[in-house]
Structure formats: C-alpha cells, structure tokens
Design a protein around this motif. Structure first.
Motif, mmCIF file in Angstrom:
data_model
loop_
_atom_site.group_PDB
_atom_site.id
_atom_site.type_symbol
_atom_site.label_atom_id
_atom_site.label_comp_id
_atom_site.label_asym_id
_atom_site.label_seq_id
_atom_site.Cartn_x
_atom_site.Cartn_y
_atom_site.Cartn_z
ATOM 1 N N MET A 1 -33.856 45.120 43.056
ATOM 2 C CA MET A 1 -33.457 46.421 42.540
ATOM 3 C C MET A 1 -31.944 46.540 42.416
ATOM 4 O O MET A 1 -31.427 47.366 41.690
ATOM 5 C CB MET A 1 -34.099 47.454 43.457
ATOM 6 C CG MET A 1 -33.331 48.664 43.784
ATOM 7 S SD MET A 1 -34.331 49.722 44.812
ATOM 8 C CE MET A 1 -33.725 51.296 44.238
ATOM 9 N N HIS A 2 -31.199 45.661 43.121
ATOM 10 C CA HIS A 2 -29.739 45.673 42.998
ATOM 11 C C HIS A 2 -29.266 44.676 41.949
ATOM 12 O O HIS A 2 -28.081 44.427 41.815
ATOM 13 C CB HIS A 2 -29.099 45.376 44.343
ATOM 14 C CG HIS A 2 -29.638 44.163 45.007
ATOM 15 N ND1 HIS A 2 -30.965 43.831 44.979
ATOM 16 C CD2 HIS A 2 -29.032 43.190 45.693
ATOM 17 C CE1 HIS A 2 -31.136 42.712 45.637
ATOM 18 N NE2 HIS A 2 -29.992 42.300 46.063
ATOM 19 N N TYR A 9 -21.172 42.641 38.217
ATOM 20 C CA TYR A 9 -20.180 41.777 38.876
ATOM 21 C C TYR A 9 -20.030 40.450 38.117
ATOM 22 O O TYR A 9 -18.933 39.938 37.943
ATOM 23 C CB TYR A 9 -20.594 41.449 40.314
ATOM 24 C CG TYR A 9 -20.254 42.512 41.311
ATOM 25 C CD1 TYR A 9 -18.954 42.651 41.794
ATOM 26 C CD2 TYR A 9 -21.227 43.375 41.780
ATOM 27 C CE1 TYR A 9 -18.648 43.623 42.720
ATOM 28 C CE2 TYR A 9 -20.925 44.354 42.700
ATOM 29 C CZ TYR A 9 -19.632 44.477 43.176
ATOM 30 O OH TYR A 9 -19.323 45.454 44.086
ATOM 31 N N ASP A 13 -16.631 38.820 36.348
ATOM 32 C CA ASP A 13 -16.097 37.488 36.685
ATOM 33 C C ASP A 13 -16.055 36.582 35.457
ATOM 34 O O ASP A 13 -15.080 35.866 35.245
ATOM 35 C CB ASP A 13 -16.968 36.819 37.772
ATOM 36 C CG ASP A 13 -16.633 37.340 39.159
ATOM 37 O OD1 ASP A 13 -15.541 37.920 39.325
ATOM 38 O OD2 ASP A 13 -17.462 37.158 40.070
ATOM 39 N N THR A 38 -32.481 37.621 48.363
ATOM 40 C CA THR A 38 -33.043 38.930 47.982
ATOM 41 C C THR A 38 -32.801 39.264 46.503
ATOM 42 O O THR A 38 -33.053 40.381 46.073
ATOM 43 C CB THR A 38 -32.554 40.141 48.840
ATOM 44 O OG1 THR A 38 -31.221 40.486 48.462
ATOM 45 C CG2 THR A 38 -32.641 39.855 50.328
ATOM 46 N N VAL A 106 -25.575 33.762 46.074
ATOM 47 C CA VAL A 106 -25.616 34.474 44.788
ATOM 48 C C VAL A 106 -24.305 34.059 44.120
ATOM 49 O O VAL A 106 -23.289 34.717 44.265
ATOM 50 C CB VAL A 106 -25.693 36.002 44.958
ATOM 51 C CG1 VAL A 106 -25.837 36.685 43.595
ATOM 52 C CG2 VAL A 106 -26.880 36.386 45.831
ATOM 53 N N PHE B 14 -20.304 38.135 45.236
ATOM 54 C CA PHE B 14 -19.831 39.180 46.142
ATOM 55 C C PHE B 14 -18.378 38.983 46.578
ATOM 56 O O PHE B 14 -17.829 39.801 47.307
ATOM 57 C CB PHE B 14 -20.723 39.252 47.387
ATOM 58 C CG PHE B 14 -22.165 39.492 47.052
ATOM 59 C CD1 PHE B 14 -22.551 40.657 46.403
ATOM 60 C CD2 PHE B 14 -23.141 38.564 47.374
ATOM 61 C CE1 PHE B 14 -23.879 40.885 46.079
ATOM 62 C CE2 PHE B 14 -24.475 38.782 47.056
ATOM 63 C CZ PHE B 14 -24.842 39.949 46.409
ATOM 64 N N VAL B 127 -32.550 47.850 51.180
ATOM 65 C CA VAL B 127 -32.295 46.518 50.626
ATOM 66 C C VAL B 127 -30.853 46.386 50.134
ATOM 67 O O VAL B 127 -30.028 45.699 50.736
ATOM 68 C CB VAL B 127 -33.281 46.193 49.481
ATOM 69 C CG1 VAL B 127 -33.085 44.767 48.993
ATOM 70 C CG2 VAL B 127 -34.723 46.384 49.939
ATOM 71 N N CYS B 128 -30.557 47.087 49.044
ATOM 72 C CA CYS B 128 -29.294 46.839 48.328
ATOM 73 C C CYS B 128 -28.034 47.188 49.110
ATOM 74 O O CYS B 128 -27.077 46.407 49.100
ATOM 75 C CB CYS B 128 -29.307 47.562 47.000
ATOM 76 S SG CYS B 128 -30.890 47.422 46.165
ATOM 77 N N GLU B 131 -26.301 44.493 51.077
ATOM 78 C CA GLU B 131 -25.656 43.368 50.394
ATOM 79 C C GLU B 131 -24.170 43.608 50.155
ATOM 80 O O GLU B 131 -23.422 42.669 49.930
ATOM 81 C CB GLU B 131 -26.306 43.153 49.012
ATOM 82 C CG GLU B 131 -27.734 42.703 49.049
ATOM 83 C CD GLU B 131 -27.855 41.193 49.111
ATOM 84 O OE1 GLU B 131 -26.826 40.519 49.302
ATOM 85 O OE2 GLU B 131 -28.980 40.696 48.971
ATOM 86 N N PHE B 132 -23.763 44.881 50.117
ATOM 87 C CA PHE B 132 -22.421 45.195 49.653
ATOM 88 C C PHE B 132 -21.570 45.791 50.764
ATOM 89 O O PHE B 132 -21.859 46.874 51.258
ATOM 90 C CB PHE B 132 -22.483 46.166 48.462
ATOM 91 C CG PHE B 132 -23.120 45.554 47.241
ATOM 92 C CD1 PHE B 132 -22.341 44.918 46.282
ATOM 93 C CD2 PHE B 132 -24.492 45.582 47.070
ATOM 94 C CE1 PHE B 132 -22.920 44.339 45.169
ATOM 95 C CE2 PHE B 132 -25.087 45.004 45.961
ATOM 96 C CZ PHE B 132 -24.307 44.375 45.003
#
Lengths: 113, 223
Positions: A1-2, A9, A13, A38, A106, B14, B127-128, B131-132
């Motif tokens: 979902m992200h 992003y 880049d 994920t 990732v 990231f 979840v998301c 990650e950040f």
C-alpha cells in the motif's frame, strides 16, 4: 500500500541521475526488491506505470524487478537459513537470536537508457 | 539502432529520506525540541490516549501536536477542544504515511521556540509508517486489546522500529482472548529493547506511567 510513495522516491532519484548523465529518456528502471521488504512487486510496477507515464523522461519506461531472496543469520550456531520458510527461529538450533542478513532491500539497481 | 547504456545506481530508495530524517533530528536537538512519532492501526485509541496524556503533562512541558491524516481535521479539532494544546493538522494527500520532508513542512507551522515536545500522530496504519523515518527522536505505537496479542507476529517491522509500545484498552481485556504476557513476549521477540506500558485511555490506567516516560525522555534530550 506504500508502493505509490516509493514510486515517487524512485522517480525523484532517477530524474537526478538522468540529469547528471545528460539523459533525456530512460527505457528501463531495474529494481532490487527483497523478499521480506514488504514491497509487493506487482503493485510497485502498477503504481510505476501510472506515475512514470506522467513524466516525459519516463514515458513508456519499463520497471524490471529482481527479487532478492531473504536470508537470516543465526548468532546461536552461526548458520544461515531461508527467512520466509523458517521466520525468526533458527531451524538448526531453535535459537531466536537471529537477524536478517539480506532480503529487505528496496534499491534502484540501475537504469537503462 | 541507438546504443543501449546501463547506468548503475545501487541506491536504497529510502536513503534520501533517512538523510532528511537525520538532518531534522540534529536540527531539533539544537533547538531543544523532542519529537515523538506515534503510530498505530486505525481505532486503537491514539487520539483518546493523547487527550488523556496531554491533560496530564501540559502544565509540566510545553507541548504541541501534529495530526497526520489522509483527510479531515476531526482529530485536530478534538484534541484542541479537549486539551487547549496547540494542534495542527497535516494532510498526506492520499499517502499512507509521513516522511521526513512532510514532517519538516508540518513543523514549519509550529512555533518551535515556545515548544519542548511535539507529538506527531501518524496515519493509522501498521505497515507503511514503519518504513519511513520521520526524523522523530523515538517511535512509539499503540496496540489495543481488540486487535489481538498476535499483531507483533503479523506486522514485524512496526514492532521492530518502536522504542515504546502502549497496550491500550486493558479495561476490556476480560472480554477478549488477549494474553498480556504472550503479547509482551511477541513484542520483545521483535525488539528486545522495547519499553511496554499497558494502559487504558478510558479509565486512565497507565497514563501516568506513559507521561513519566515522556517527560523523562524530553528531559534527557535537552541535556
């Protein structure tokens, strides 16, 4: 979902790299995605298609996804095992003193221009 | 035919966000502002817990709240009315999380020189947001009893990145098959250093322990 956020992003880049290399169109972006990162590859490529086609630099640009298998290291017996199959508990010595060696990447591997 | 050229990048997606987050943390440290990133699933009681806690600490520390949601300002209005604490609402524009840049933009709307503690209520999602890195000093999350004691097994990253886990709605524990000890074990398996505080935002149980943890953190950040 992200995945959509991640796509934004990636676009940022790739635009930067393209500018540094004086590239005006990118044909493929190659991603390294860990098995337990994920990130769902087909959602990532769906979001990519939607967002990339809005950019001149990336119109029609394909996204290729390399899956990186997840491997966990056990501090109990110093062995390595498949994370997805066994999870947090070492299948050799039952220790929970384990950590992910790889599989949460990732990463943008490269672009093809 | 045009020649095909491969340009190697080998860079984490990231990486930029992590750099932004690190810069933001340094800036906040220099200004003496402590930022807490509070995460949870929707409906775990983040806003109710905040209201209770803010009323407990607002005379002891200069605190502000940033509410992040995909839409609406119901949480910000509710917190402002119930506590009088300065509150701003951020909209993520459909995104399921906040990143360091969005957090910085939100902080631009807070008068930081008058504030020692900012609590960021992240988008409700297990979840998301994990990650950040938002640039917060610490990550905290609320797991509520009706969600079940198995959640640390199902959402491993969230529990790995959190320094503090509040187990909320302990008042309804008799009605659910929720095993507090098993839940603690599941959390500690993901993060052996996690601090765990059972609370009930409804009855007020454990709110003083959370408030003490928070005030102690803010104090240590200033040193």
């Amino acid at each position: 979902m992200h995945e959509l956020g991640i796509v934004f992003y990636i676009i940022k880049d790739v635009k930067q790299v393209a500018e540094e290399n004086h590239v005006d169109h990118v044909s493929t972006v190659v991603m390294d995605i860990g098995e337990v990162s994920t990130v769902v590859p087909h959602l990532l490529t769906d979001c990519w298609r939607w967002a990339a086609d809005k950019e001149d630099l990336l119109k029609g640009c394909e996204m290729q996804v390399n899956t990186i298998p997840a491997v966990t290291h056990c501090d109990g017996c110093q062995k390595e095992y498949e994370t997805v199959k066994y999870g947090k508990t070492c299948p050799f010595c039952n220790s929970q003193n384990t950590w992910l060696l790889r599989g949460n990447e990732v990463e943008i591997n490269s672009i093809i221009v | 035919m045009d020649q095909v050229k491969v340009i190697e990048i080998k860079k984490s997606v990231f990486a930029d966000n992590e750099q932004d987050a690190e810069n933001l943390r340094k800036e906040l440290k220099s200004k003496g502002v402590y930022l807490l990133n509070l995460m949870s699933a929707p409906g775990s009681g983040k806003t109710t817990t905040l209201v209770k806690t803010l009323n407990h600490i607002k005379d002891k520390v200069r605190v502000a709240v940033m509410e992040a949601d995909i839409d609406s300002d119901v949480d910000a209005v509710r917190i402002k009315l119930a506590t009088g604490v300065p509150t701003i609402q951020l909209h993520t524009g459909g995104m399921c999380h906040l990143d360091a840049e969005m957090t910085r933009q939100g902080l631009d709307n807070v008068t930081l020189k008058d504030i020692n503690l900012v609590i960021l209520e992240n988008v409700g999602n297990l979840v998301c947001p994990a990650e950040f890195d938002t640039g917060a000093v610490r990550n905290a999350m609320i797991l509520s009893v009706p969600e079940g004691d198995d959640k640390p097994l199902k959402y491993p990253l969230m529990f790995t990145v959190c320094d503090l886990v509040l187990i909320n709605k302990t008042d309804v524990m008799p009605y659910f098959d929720f095993d507090l000890e098993r839940c603690k074990q599941n959390i500690l398996m993901r993060n052996p250093k996690a601090t765990i505080i059972p609370i009930s935002a409804k009855t007020g149980e454990g709110i003083d322990a959370f408030a003490d943890w928070l005030l102690n953190e803010v104090q240590n950040w200033k040193l």
